[in-house]
Design an enzyme around this catalytic site. Structure first.
Site, PDB file in Angstrom:
ATOM      1  N   ARG C 258      11.849 -29.897  60.247  1.00  0.00           N
ATOM      2  CA  ARG C 258      11.707 -29.272  61.566  1.00  0.00           C
ATOM      3  C   ARG C 258      10.226 -29.013  61.801  1.00  0.00           C
ATOM      4  NH1 ARG C 258      13.222 -23.315  61.664  1.00  0.00           N
ATOM      5  NH2 ARG C 258      10.997 -23.071  61.985  1.00  0.00           N
ATOM      6  N   HIS C 262      11.698 -22.676  65.289  1.00  0.00           N
ATOM      7  CA  HIS C 262      13.160 -22.759  65.363  1.00  0.00           C
ATOM      8  C   HIS C 262      13.601 -22.928  66.812  1.00  0.00           C
ATOM      9  CE1 HIS C 262      17.375 -21.994  64.884  1.00  0.00           C
ATOM     10  NE2 HIS C 262      17.292 -20.959  65.684  1.00  0.00           N
ATOM     11  N   TYR C 271       6.274 -17.473  58.762  1.00  0.00           N
ATOM     12  CA  TYR C 271       6.938 -17.683  57.479  1.00  0.00           C
ATOM     13  C   TYR C 271       6.675 -19.052  56.852  1.00  0.00           C
ATOM     14  CZ  TYR C 271      10.271 -19.701  60.844  1.00  0.00           C
ATOM     15  OH  TYR C 271      10.838 -20.417  61.858  1.00  0.00           O
TER      16      TYR C 271
HETATM   17  C1  LIG Z   1      27.453 -18.240  62.951  1.00  0.00           C
HETATM   18  C2  LIG Z   1      26.046 -18.133  63.376  1.00  0.00           C
HETATM   19  N1  LIG Z   1      25.225 -17.297  62.713  1.00  0.00           N
HETATM   20  C3  LIG Z   1      23.952 -17.164  63.100  1.00  0.00           C
HETATM   21  C4  LIG Z   1      23.442 -17.860  64.156  1.00  0.00           C
HETATM   22  C5  LIG Z   1      21.989 -17.694  64.596  1.00  0.00           C
HETATM   23  N2  LIG Z   1      21.269 -18.934  64.302  1.00  0.00           N
HETATM   24  C6  LIG Z   1      21.117 -19.885  65.224  1.00  0.00           C
HETATM   25  S1  LIG Z   1      20.428 -21.260  64.588  1.00  0.00           S
HETATM   26  C7  LIG Z   1      20.287 -20.583  63.069  1.00  0.00           C
HETATM   27  C8  LIG Z   1      19.710 -21.392  61.954  1.00  0.00           C
HETATM   28  C9  LIG Z   1      20.440 -22.666  61.801  1.00  0.00           C
HETATM   29  O1  LIG Z   1      19.902 -23.398  60.741  1.00  0.00           O
HETATM   30  P1  LIG Z   1      20.375 -24.892  60.477  1.00  0.00           P
HETATM   31  O2  LIG Z   1      21.843 -24.930  60.327  1.00  0.00           O
HETATM   32  O3  LIG Z   1      19.565 -25.391  59.354  1.00  0.00           O
HETATM   33  O4  LIG Z   1      20.039 -25.670  61.805  1.00  0.00           O
HETATM   34  P2  LIG Z   1      18.596 -25.873  62.457  1.00  0.00           P
HETATM   35  O5  LIG Z   1      18.311 -24.681  63.283  1.00  0.00           O
HETATM   36  O6  LIG Z   1      17.603 -26.045  61.363  1.00  0.00           O
HETATM   37  O7  LIG Z   1      18.729 -27.091  63.298  1.00  0.00           O
HETATM   38  C10 LIG Z   1      20.776 -19.286  63.071  1.00  0.00           C
HETATM   39  C11 LIG Z   1      20.782 -18.395  61.904  1.00  0.00           C
HETATM   40  C12 LIG Z   1      24.337 -18.706  64.830  1.00  0.00           C
HETATM   41  N3  LIG Z   1      23.967 -19.420  65.899  1.00  0.00           N
HETATM   42  N4  LIG Z   1      25.614 -18.819  64.417  1.00  0.00           N
END
Ligand SMILES: Cc1ncc(C[n+]2csc(CCOP(=O)(O)OP(=O)(O)O)c2C)c(N)n1
Ligand SMILES: Cc1ncc(C[n+]2csc(CCOP(=O)(O)OP(=O)(O)O)c2C)c(N)n1
Ligand SMILES: [Mg+2]
Ligand SMILES: [Mg+2]
Lengths: 342, 358, 358, 342
Positions: C258, C262, C271
């Site tokens: 990435r 975020h 971080y």
């Molecule tokens: C069940 C849930 N918990 C927390 C969140 C908040 N949240 C949104 S994206 C994210 C990180 C997701 O990481 P990843 O699965 O690696 O996907 P990326 O963002 O790297 O594409 C979080 C914690 C959420 N959307 N859904």
């Protein structure tokens, strides 16, 4: 005591072929007939296949329809509901069983975050004609987690319909309607009365409309509102009250969402006194919503506060104390009498 | 298409005592004395009888729903022997044997399943969290408990128990994954009895074993013959030692067999071939251990009779203690929801007391 | 202690195109023509620009929260090329590129993230379920969709997308386990971009890869260099072919990075070490593909300029379409909760309409 | 307009040292001070460490207390709450963060089946002094699932306490009390006002008692009941009503369970008219419970039905329409005026 106000479904006249079935048998028949009628209907859940469900509601269906239509799943409730979302989005009509309502919690994310929202999220491109059915409520002396009734959580979640039958006949008609409905329906089965009594149930398929209450007894002094197994309790309270010269109307909501507000209001306006009976804890239970609606829309008709006769705000007790928890006909009758002397 | 291997690992199975009661002496756990061998056997006989008694009581209407542990005696007795006093047990709902061997009075175990909340107040020394019925969810508590032990620098280890069915729940996954990341003093001890009510293990997962699931979490996994009390002891001991040494969590699978119905509310004849049961009856964990001890002159018919007698007496005593319990005060329904009684509970309690004429 | 091996696990990684743009020609997917190579590159450039535009709009207050896909262009373009029209896509929230290449009009993607529900009504031909924000949960929908395709005997495959963080959720586990058992026509395509907001992959799990998690489920797993569009295509294609042939689900991990924050609500500088970003910038998926094509005379500065011009125009067109959308009718808040409007919603809708003077 | 009725906590006189803090800062201070005071207090959740929480509520705490006391967890809400159960059972006092209330659903099984029941299941042998805190509610224009407020589900679950601050000062005092409480507390933080305004907050640690409402404005014509960010809305409605000569009392419940029934009833009996304001959908929301209680216990004092000004029974709209959904001061004032003309 007068006959039920909601007439038999017009499609099925009174002299049609019928059998005396228990509530569990009536549900089984509804499942079977819908699966025969519509091959998009699938059953899935823990032990629904070979075992026929721990309460035997899907008995015989695996043999009749094979393992592609009656699926024993791994032990994972979120999986059951989540997989149903995909099946429904692509055109099937899954009927998912959760073994007990106490084990629905792991599936609430799928139910609340997806099932209830899919039509809206896709602006109608997808909708989920699925049913999540499960036994709920107390009265069978099981271990912890097997007596829950938290219908209020489901009703508070927009996008779901919530249906609770209280008689074999309604169980068949309502489950058939739930399966045919284009929106997701949570179907709560009062396990305490799965086999408690039999009733004439038309043998042919039929539907009872969702969103319509049934007035089991007409009365003029006080209205008892209930659903599921508490309808029996209310009917027994009705008898007790009758012996004391009190005429109680018994309204069985049958569908909690959408609610049949008209029937509820009409009864409250007639009697001026309402007692809501439910098994769930009192605080923020569905009884609160009914009381709120009644005071909102019928305040000037109310001769006494809407009473709530409910479970306590506690964990559902283990078997040896559970009879103290569940609203009894005596408790309901006593509270009804209190509203009469308000 | 040429590819590089980024991960290579194997999952192993441990067997020491075969169904005929033969063991290669070099494989016997060095930590166990002959007296321990006999104790293992006695413990298995005790918990089988304790279990049978509950089934009898249930048939007579003196017990609630009971989930028999028949067939899993080695899995529970082997683990119990490997545990130390400072360890913690995080049980599921079929660990009656383990609880008993952990020092929980039998009448409390009975009381819990008869439907008396007091059966959840396990004695402090047993270091048991209360039995958890929502399948799989308790494994996360074992991670938290094991993390607490690590953070406090204590020697104890938390053992989380669950069944094969539980391995399908999301919480199983989250627990093992958290354990990989936080390195708690935790052991996951899965009794794979090959059935989750009517669902056989082959329909629970396409994986060939529970033990191999450890590859998903960067922790070690190991399968033991779950009907071999030595293998169960050895596998548990290895995992406990590893956790105690601060090397993190292990997934132990005890591959055993549920010989009874799921619970007294179930009828396994509906879904389980009789041959399968017969096959496993020949692999009974108690039978093979008796053969083993008898072959070494450590056990005989006389001792069997005497022990059976003693066990009967002890279990009878627990039944008496159970049935001598004062009826539970209905007011207690309200008393353990919070540290203090809030007004709504106080009102509801008063109403019930009034209804009961107190 | 002698033990028997009951399971041997190996997990592989696929790389075709290195960061310098060098590929062993024998490894290039046979299914792709030179024109396809160029298309892959063009697609990556297009979706990068589409993404950058959204970030610009957001800075100007013309867009809502946007999660940039920068760095993941190869992972999405490679998969998009491997998909057939009859396949289904079950996206998470960072699949803007894939959606665009799947034929979803860009202005709808923009609308969704601007905060307009109409952006969730994706065109039927795209065969996309709406984006799912609760992390991991959508993978179960991909299992259900894949099972539906199998039951109907259709050729299509359902592809469930998620990130590395999602692999920690219980639903990830349940989805993969159900897939092992039910053998749906499903592919799990995990873009491991090595961060879940501020949590690096090393803190997400102690497993070394996502791909190896397949060992827990009895399904194959495979890692691809997620910044190598050929490897992504080849891995996706292999998994799709397997599903299409009725051989069940596969877990594909595209190990990528990435490069952005975020979302626009995040600041990764808090971080993430700057060196790490620099390291991965040198492994940019677009850069290496451009080198590859240029070395073969399939691309040059002139074509680059022309394509950049075209892309800019197309994206600008999407922005215009977005901003030309009629404002959404507030009444629509109520209209998609159910097939029919129940009385409570009808009342609430009427009250809002009255308040708005309509 | 009169000053707030609940006095400053007696331990902390009015002229104590104080700073002007936002609600987020006040929460951060409470966390820091409790972690300093009691080393059993641990923080865990997604992004609570290095990132300091996506709303910066735990900013700086990882540096101050190290990774054994401030733990970034894998992305799994059930894991977060479930691990907290084990930590608390063995004597720690975990403060778990759920990133948004919309992502609490996966943890509801742990919360409802275990957290709420552990004391009862073990007959008091174990109890769980843990806090599950999370931002909730709307108003920040985020994507789907980031605006939920389903406090009613939590209140309906016996065994939990539910706390919702509406000002920086209360946020600090209530969070401190929640951490010190021996029972599990769900602590809902109105994200809309994390940084909306500052208030003097005593610098020393202090607690605000759980179960006590705060009367922000005294009034005589109508009572506005709210919690969380809707307290600001109610206060603005109060101003609007005042301009029209209507004296509105503003009651901030602060704790939904246990509820401060005395304050609620006293106010209702005084004004005879009550408007409950909440963001959550109306049906079976916590407003229903309040209406039910009021009609139950103050029927003869009610000059008009208890009104509910709430979110709609829909999915929380995406950013472009969310302002239509959230109760506005105008809507509250208009409904209050309606009760006056009942
Ligand atoms: C069940 C849930 N918990 C927390 C969140 C908040 N949240 C949104 S994206 C994210 C990180 C997701 O990481 P990843 O699965 O690696 O996907 P990326 O963002 O790297 O594409 C979080 C914690 C959420 N959307 N859904
Ligand atoms: C979350 C949840 N779902 C369903 C149940 C009902 N149930 C009780 S035990 C059981 C099977 C458990 O199988 P397994 O984990 O293998 O343990 P075993 O019964 O074999 O000891 C089921 C489905 C439950 N208790 N909890
Ligand atoms: Mg099992
Ligand atoms: Mg990621």
């Amino acid at each position: 005591m007068t006959a039920a106000r909601t007439a038999a479904s017009p499609l099925h006249p009174v002299n049609e072929p019928a059998e005396r079935l228990t509530l569990a048998q009536a549900l089984n028949q509804a499942l079977r007939q819908e699966m025969e009628r519509d091959e998009r209907v699938l059953l899935l859940g823990e032990d629904v296949g070979k075992d026929g469900g721990v309460f035997r509601v899907s008995e015989g269906l695996l043999d009749a329809f094979g393992p592609d239509r009656v699926m024993d799943t791994p032990l994972a409730e979120s999986g059951i509901v989540g997989m149903s979302v995909g099946l429904a989005a692509l055109g099937f009509r899954p009927v998912a069983e959760i073994q007990f309502m106490g084990f629905l919690y792991p599936a609430l994310n799928q139910l609340f975050a997806h099932v209830a929202r899919y039509r809206n999220r896709s602006r109608g491109r997808f909708h989920l004609p699925l049913v999540v059915r499960m036994p709920y409520g107390g009265g069978i002396h099981p271990p912890e987690h097997h007596s829950e009734s938290y219908e209020a959580l489901l009703v508070h979640t927009p996008g779901l319909k919530v249906v609770v039958p209280s008689t074999p006949r309604d169980a068949k008609g309502l489950l058939t309607a739930a399966i045919q409905d284009e929106d997701p329906v949570v179907f709560l089965e009062p396990k305490r009365i799965y086999r408690a009594f039999r009733e004439e149930v038309p043998s042919a398929p039929f539907t009872e409309p969702l969103g319509k209450a049934r007035v089991h007894r007409e009365g003029k002094d006080v209205t008892l509102v209930a659903w599921g197994s508490m309808v029996r309790t209310a009917l027994e309270a009705h008898e007790a009250l009758e012996r004391q010269g009190v005429s109680a109307e018994v309204v069985d909501l049958r569908t909690l969402n959408p609610l049949d507000l008209d029937t509820l209001l009409a009864s409250a306006e007639k009697t001026g006194r309402v007692v809501v009976v439910h098994e769930a804890p009192r605080t923020a239970g569905f009884g609160a919503e009914l009381a709120a609606l009644l005071q909102e829309r019928a305040l000037l008709h109310l001769l006494a506060p809407v009473k709530r006769v409910t479970g306590f705000d506690t964990v559902f007790p283990y078997p040896l104390l559970e009879h103290h928890y569940l609203p009894s006909p005596e408790r309901v009758a006593a509270e009804a009498l209190e509203t009469l002397s308000y | 298409m040429p590819r590089t291997r980024i991960y290579e690992a194997a999952t192993e199975r441990l067997e020491i005592l075969d169904p005929e009661g033969r063991a290669d002496e070099r494989l016997l756990p060095a930590q166990l004395s002959e007296a321990d061998w006999v104790a293992l056997y006695r413990n298995m006989v005790l918990i089988r009888h304790f279990d049978e008694k509950a089934l009898n009581l249930q048939r007579q209407g003196r017990m609630g729903t009971w989930g028999s542990l028949r067939g899993q005696e080695a899995a529970q007795a082997g683990l119990a022997m490997a545990l130390e006093a400072e360890d913690w047990v995080v049980p599921s709902f079929r660990e009656h044997g383990l609880l008993l061997l952990r020092g929980v009075p039998g009448h409390l175990v009975y009381a819990f399943w008869k439907g008396d909340e007091r059966g959840g107040a396990l004695p402090e020394e047993a270091r048991c969290l209360p039995p958890s019925i929502p399948v799989g969810s308790q494994l996360l508590h074992a991670v938290g408990a094991g993390l607490a032990l690590r953070l406090r620098g204590e020697r104890g280890v938390a053992v989380g128990l669950a069944g094969d069915g539980a391995s399908s729940e999301g919480d199983f996954h989250e627990a093992l994954n958290f354990a990989g990341v936080f390195r708690p003093r935790t052991v996951f001890y899965i009794q794979n009895n090959q059935w989750a009510i009517s669902v056989p293990f082959s329909r629970q997962t396409a994986a060939r074993s529970i033990a191999q699931k450890a590859h998903a979490y960067g922790i070690p996994g190991l399968q033991a013959d779950g009907n071999d009390v030595f293998a169960c002891y050895a596998a548990a001991r290895e995992a406990l030692d590893r956790a105690r040494a601060g090397e993190g969590a292990t997934l132990v699978e005890a591959l055993t067999y549920r010989m009874g119905n799921h619970t007294t509310a179930d009828d396994a004849q509906k879904y389980r071939p009789a041959e399968e049961l017969a096959h496993w009856a020949a692999r009974d964990p108690i039978l093979r251990m008796r053969r083993f001890l008898e072959a070494r002159g450590l056990w005989d018919e006389e001792r069997e009779t005497a022990w059976a007698e003693e066990v009967r007496g002890r279990v009878e005593g627990e039944v008496e203690a159970l049935e001598a319990m004062e009826p539970q005060d209905p007011a207690s329904i309200f008393d353990f929801m919070y540290g203090n009684l809030p007004w709504n509970l106080a009102e509801q309690k008063a109403a019930l007391m009034k209804e009961l004429g107190r």
